[in-house]
Design an enzyme around this catalytic site. Structure first.
Site, PDB file in Angstrom:
ATOM      1  N   GLN A 201      76.909  32.133  84.710  1.00  0.00           N
ATOM      2  CA  GLN A 201      77.195  30.703  84.211  1.00  0.00           C
ATOM      3  C   GLN A 201      78.308  30.175  83.836  1.00  0.00           C
ATOM      4  O   GLN A 201      79.082  29.290  84.107  1.00  0.00           O
ATOM      5  CB  GLN A 201      76.089  30.454  83.269  1.00  0.00           C
ATOM      6  CG  GLN A 201      75.882  29.012  82.872  1.00  0.00           C
ATOM      7  CD  GLN A 201      74.726  28.745  81.805  1.00  0.00           C
ATOM      8  OE1 GLN A 201      73.971  29.702  81.486  1.00  0.00           O
ATOM      9  NE2 GLN A 201      74.428  27.679  81.354  1.00  0.00           N
TER      10      GLN A 201
ATOM     11  N   ASP B  67      65.674  20.262  84.791  1.00  0.00           N
ATOM     12  CA  ASP B  67      65.618  20.821  83.632  1.00  0.00           C
ATOM     13  C   ASP B  67      66.561  20.176  82.808  1.00  0.00           C
ATOM     14  O   ASP B  67      67.799  19.696  82.833  1.00  0.00           O
ATOM     15  CB  ASP B  67      66.355  22.350  83.587  1.00  0.00           C
ATOM     16  CG  ASP B  67      65.865  23.051  82.488  1.00  0.00           C
ATOM     17  OD1 ASP B  67      64.891  22.627  81.909  1.00  0.00           O
ATOM     18  OD2 ASP B  67      66.615  24.185  82.235  1.00  0.00           O
TER      19      ASP B  67
ATOM     20  N   GLU C  99      65.158  31.701  78.214  1.00  0.00           N
ATOM     21  CA  GLU C  99      65.253  30.390  77.682  1.00  0.00           C
ATOM     22  C   GLU C  99      63.718  29.983  77.221  1.00  0.00           C
ATOM     23  O   GLU C  99      62.875  29.532  78.275  1.00  0.00           O
ATOM     24  CB  GLU C  99      66.009  29.468  78.226  1.00  0.00           C
ATOM     25  CG  GLU C  99      67.475  29.709  78.358  1.00  0.00           C
ATOM     26  CD  GLU C  99      68.548  28.598  78.579  1.00  0.00           C
ATOM     27  OE1 GLU C  99      67.843  27.640  79.417  1.00  0.00           O
ATOM     28  OE2 GLU C  99      69.495  28.573  78.311  1.00  0.00           O
TER      29      GLU C  99
ATOM     30  N   THR D  37      62.608  31.349  87.924  1.00  0.00           N
ATOM     31  CA  THR D  37      62.120  30.386  86.599  1.00  0.00           C
ATOM     32  C   THR D  37      60.539  30.586  86.504  1.00  0.00           C
ATOM     33  O   THR D  37      59.920  30.500  87.489  1.00  0.00           O
ATOM     34  CB  THR D  37      62.424  28.972  86.869  1.00  0.00           C
ATOM     35  OG1 THR D  37      63.645  28.693  87.088  1.00  0.00           O
ATOM     36  CG2 THR D  37      61.746  28.192  85.731  1.00  0.00           C
TER      37      THR D  37
ATOM     38  N   HIS E 171      69.325  23.997  70.029  1.00  0.00           N
ATOM     39  CA  HIS E 171      69.876  24.550  71.005  1.00  0.00           C
ATOM     40  C   HIS E 171      71.301  24.133  71.547  1.00  0.00           C
ATOM     41  O   HIS E 171      72.380  24.839  71.557  1.00  0.00           O
ATOM     42  CB  HIS E 171      69.020  24.794  72.309  1.00  0.00           C
ATOM     43  CG  HIS E 171      69.768  25.363  73.556  1.00  0.00           C
ATOM     44  ND1 HIS E 171      69.813  26.787  73.414  1.00  0.00           N
ATOM     45  CD2 HIS E 171      70.111  24.813  74.824  1.00  0.00           C
ATOM     46  CE1 HIS E 171      70.150  27.028  74.529  1.00  0.00           C
ATOM     47  NE2 HIS E 171      70.283  26.156  75.564  1.00  0.00           N
TER      48      HIS E 171
ATOM     49  N   GLU F 263      71.864  32.798  71.597  1.00  0.00           N
ATOM     50  CA  GLU F 263      71.994  32.175  70.205  1.00  0.00           C
ATOM     51  C   GLU F 263      71.551  33.184  69.268  1.00  0.00           C
ATOM     52  O   GLU F 263      72.222  33.211  68.203  1.00  0.00           O
ATOM     53  CB  GLU F 263      70.784  31.254  70.032  1.00  0.00           C
ATOM     54  CG  GLU F 263      71.323  29.743  71.048  1.00  0.00           C
ATOM     55  CD  GLU F 263      69.901  28.972  71.253  1.00  0.00           C
ATOM     56  OE1 GLU F 263      69.829  27.946  70.295  1.00  0.00           O
ATOM     57  OE2 GLU F 263      69.268  29.033  72.272  1.00  0.00           O
TER      58      GLU F 263
ATOM     59  N   GLU G  46      61.091  27.290  76.727  1.00  0.00           N
ATOM     60  CA  GLU G  46      61.135  25.932  77.058  1.00  0.00           C
ATOM     61  C   GLU G  46      59.876  25.739  77.055  1.00  0.00           C
ATOM     62  O   GLU G  46      58.849  26.533  77.282  1.00  0.00           O
ATOM     63  CB  GLU G  46      61.847  25.596  78.297  1.00  0.00           C
ATOM     64  CG  GLU G  46      63.372  25.901  78.280  1.00  0.00           C
ATOM     65  CD  GLU G  46      64.199  25.228  79.272  1.00  0.00           C
ATOM     66  OE1 GLU G  46      63.493  24.351  80.015  1.00  0.00           O
ATOM     67  OE2 GLU G  46      65.370  25.697  79.908  1.00  0.00           O
TER      68      GLU G  46
ATOM     69  N   ARG H 186      74.026  34.420  81.992  1.00  0.00           N
ATOM     70  CA  ARG H 186      75.156  33.879  81.174  1.00  0.00           C
ATOM     71  C   ARG H 186      76.378  34.298  81.727  1.00  0.00           C
ATOM     72  O   ARG H 186      77.424  33.534  81.601  1.00  0.00           O
ATOM     73  CB  ARG H 186      75.141  34.425  79.830  1.00  0.00           C
ATOM     74  CG  ARG H 186      73.807  34.128  79.013  1.00  0.00           C
ATOM     75  CD  ARG H 186      73.425  32.644  78.894  1.00  0.00           C
ATOM     76  NE  ARG H 186      72.268  32.363  78.335  1.00  0.00           N
ATOM     77  CZ  ARG H 186      71.772  31.290  78.212  1.00  0.00           C
ATOM     78  NH1 ARG H 186      71.884  30.228  78.964  1.00  0.00           N
ATOM     79  NH2 ARG H 186      70.413  31.225  77.549  1.00  0.00           N
TER      80      ARG H 186
ATOM     81  N   ASP I  94      63.142  29.793  81.453  1.00  0.00           N
ATOM     82  CA  ASP I  94      64.296  29.565  82.378  1.00  0.00           C
ATOM     83  C   ASP I  94      65.163  30.661  82.140  1.00  0.00           C
ATOM     84  O   ASP I  94      66.444  30.644  81.544  1.00  0.00           O
ATOM     85  CB  ASP I  94      65.022  28.296  82.006  1.00  0.00           C
ATOM     86  CG  ASP I  94      66.126  27.781  82.983  1.00  0.00           C
ATOM     87  OD1 ASP I  94      65.735  27.644  84.338  1.00  0.00           O
ATOM     88  OD2 ASP I  94      67.097  27.375  82.540  1.00  0.00           O
TER      89      ASP I  94
ATOM     90  N   LYS J 232      70.953  29.994  87.290  1.00  0.00           N
ATOM     91  CA  LYS J 232      69.814  29.625  86.752  1.00  0.00           C
ATOM     92  C   LYS J 232      68.551  29.698  88.157  1.00  0.00           C
ATOM     93  O   LYS J 232      67.568  29.560  87.762  1.00  0.00           O
ATOM     94  CB  LYS J 232      69.901  28.289  86.377  1.00  0.00           C
ATOM     95  CG  LYS J 232      70.559  28.143  85.097  1.00  0.00           C
ATOM     96  CD  LYS J 232      69.900  28.302  83.957  1.00  0.00           C
ATOM     97  CE  LYS J 232      70.601  27.491  82.721  1.00  0.00           C
ATOM     98  NZ  LYS J 232      70.021  27.925  81.460  1.00  0.00           N
TER      99      LYS J 232
END
Lengths: 432, 432
Positions: free
Chosen positions: B245, B132, B204, B262, B139, B379, B206, B242, B238, B258
């Site tokens: 993480q 990744d 996420e 996925t 971002h 975000e 992507e 949080r 993805d 993560k």
């Protein structure tokens, strides 16, 4: 598995010439690998003394589960055999042990025996994925000190078995050249990075953990059953480009600094062979937190550590030319792991992540507390500031072209035959 | 590939009912996937309108390289087809295009056509490894601001295409449940972490890059040839925990936050289908450094970016119950990539790391500059501080059980038919 298991009898006698009291591969070891005999295809074998026994070739001499397991040696990787599970591996071990200790069966098995020096050894497993942990607490402290002298360990270290995903495609078997990688590096006083050959090339002394059977997605492996998912161990050298790493690793961790080459020794020493060398997890220093419940198991605390000693030797081009023997850089132990292997497996799957047969877990660099047990040049040279003196007048901070690294490991305990892992070798070749 | 390629003719007419001007899958697209028809085994197919054409079944209707490539659709993954290389994929595209635009051949091909709604879609590729990247600069800025308001981007960002290794075993096809993971989390004011269900579950947005042909170990892919190693693109979600993480990621990067799940969309839109939508790499802001030479190629700068628009929608359990339609959370573009796909491939292999067929590269979250183009809840909600209002009176900072995420993407340009990627869906299920 216990001290009463016949396959651990130190007095057992094996009919293979030279196998008796072999420092690595006596009949009490029986590690698994993939080899090709002269002119033959890659296949499964077991190391016995200075010989290799062809698994599929002796399958007809075995019975039941042992015969079924041995027949899987016909394939060019051990994946199918490892996925058969710990019971099948145990049956195979017992079947092979009986065969190799019965002089009456020597004639029948003779044709399946190859001199190891005539054979080529291959990567034993098609590596599905590679995860590298950071379980060597003294390594974490030593490296942390280079960045944060007053607080070398981050606050999560004693709670989380820290790990990250590595690259499986570049895991290779011991031996041959290790190409010095190119990459982006930035000198501390430079405005811009530049792209060129790595100048701080290092090794990391680790142990490899091979996953035998995996878990279904979303179904974590409980700590109590985690050991049963491990097929065995090898030696692992996690070659590292320190200058590339320093520039690239924030904020998402090591990437190109680690994925150009990772070496593993060719023989997988099974969990059953290692059973006599299991010891209690060393007590945590006073004040350290207890593992969270999902990482805590009484039996694992009592016997989840491994009394395995690891050594690193270097042989430079000049030493080779002068006829000097390899020089020992360090000697450490797997008991430097802050987390047990079972804790690594349980943690990895605790979020539902599915492990698979052929997954490779690295323990992380296993440095001990003492200077002579540091498992990397980064630590031995204190970040490149203290050159290490070598025989013949050379010195090193990091690896130079022509340097060969030789890692070995063995287990011994009173009342048992010593068993070894063989070697994990690699010689640095110039950047292409 | 050029504007004169017949397969990009917007006026081409396809005989499959409903395929004409289909928003995602007109005959100008022809994306590849793996499907099983009712009662049948998994096999390769191509999406055309609301139908799927069985590749192996039409192989006898094709010729030469196209027929050979189509016959590889017999397998349960696209790996063999992707490894055949870009020339084979191009021949297949032209063969299928000719077949599907020739009314005289409808009768012969009819039996190979299945209604998509009757079929099950599978993960198109056996994912060998997953890397990744972090190429979405907005971002990186948005996330960096949460930690370092004054200096959101780290000094390496504009030199190094930052990336890390992810987990391949937990890459799954769009659809079905996404289990909320459990893990270690530590509240800022707590002394100790605790183990429990993730409370800051995020997505996420992507794009997925599928590697067609790889490189030999030690032989980097030069930037000029990097595009030819890419087979095509899909949508990638993805999923990210949080809170896990934040506690685990220092110093080695994201791991359990993560690797629980996925998602990728089932259809691979080929590089040839995307050719009309390639654009110049947006100029770097004044003062930004030029890419280092190993990442710089004139042709790549001129046409290495992709005019692909991506949207994220949410459908909560309450919205579903109230009969409300999905609500759009964001709309972004692949032009938010600071690095081209070719630069990601060249960088990944620049140290000699060998890529392989079936490798999956994530672009990283592709947020735009504007608030409405932010590609994650982290975000959109500014780190959980600003709840997002949803239709029906609900609000969200992070995902709740029952929330379904629907990602879509499409490419359009004057003079060409619009093509789309289909959907990448997943619905959050409670922690087991």
């Amino acid at each position: 598995m216990s001290r009463t298991d016949v396959t651990h009898d130190p007095a057992a006698r094996c009919w293979v010439p030279g196998a008796q009291a072999h420092p690595d591969f006596p009949v009490q070891n029986l590690p698994l690998g993939i080899f090709s005999p002269p002119g033959g295809e890659a296949r499964g074998g077991v190391a016995i003394g200075d010989h290799i026994l062809d698994l599929a070739a002796v399958a007809p001499l075995l019975e039941g589960q042992a015969a079924t397991a041995a027949a899987l040696g016909r394939q060019g990787t051990l994946n199918a055999l490892l996925s058969a599970g710990s019971e099948a591996l145990r049956a195979l071990r017992h079947g092979l042990f009986a065969l190799l200790t019965d002089p009456a069966r020597e004639a029948a098995a003779q044709a399946a025996l190859h001199r190891a020096s005539d054979c080529t050894l291959h990567l034993p497993v098609a590596v599905s994925e590679y995860t590298d942990f950071y379980s060597g607490i003294h390594h974490a402290v030593n490296v942390g000190k280079l960045f944060r002298p007053d607080a070398p360990l981050l606050p999560n270290y004693k709670f989380v078995p820290i790990g990250y995903h590595g690259r499986a495609s570049s895991v290779r078997v011991s031996g041959g050249d290790v190409l010095r990688p190119r990459g982006q590096v930035k000198a501390p006083d430079a405005d811009m990075p530049m792209f060129g050959p790595c100048r701080r090339l290092d090794y990391e002394m680790e142990m490899a953990v091979w996953i035998g059977s995996g878990n279904a997605p979303g179904q974590p492996i409980p700590i109590g059953g985690a050991s049963g998912h491990v097929a065995g161990l090898s030696i692992l050298n996690d070659w590292s480009a320190r200058d590339i790493q320093a520039w690239e690793y924030q904020p998402l961790g090591p990437f190109l600094a680690k994925n150009f080459h990772t070496s593993v020794s060719p023989w997988i020493v099974t969990m059953d062979a290692l059973a006599p060398f299991r010891t209690a997890q060393p007590p945590r220093p006073e004040g350290d937190p207890a593992p969270l419940p999902y990482l805590l198991d009484e039996a694992d605390q009592a016997a989840g550590a491994f009394g395995v000693t690891m050594e690193v030797h270097i042989l430079t081009a000049a030493m080779r030319a002068a006829g000097l023997p390899p020089h020992r850089l360090s000697r450490g132990s797997m008991t430097a792991m802050y987390w047990t292997i079972a804790q690594l497996v349980a943690h990895h799957s605790s979020n539902g992540c599915n492990l698979r047969t052929g997954d490779l877990l690295g323990t992380g660099t296993l440095s001990g507390e003492m200077a002579e047990s540091r498992g990397s040049l980064l630590e031995l040279s204190e970040g490149g500031r203290q050159p290490i003196a070598l025989p013949g007048g050379e010195q090193r901070t990091f690896l130079e072209d022509g340097d060969e690294l030789i890692m070995t490991a063995f287990a011994q305990a009173p009342g048992f035959a010593r068993i070894g892992f063989g070697e994990c070798r690699g010689r640095i070749a110039p950047a292409p």
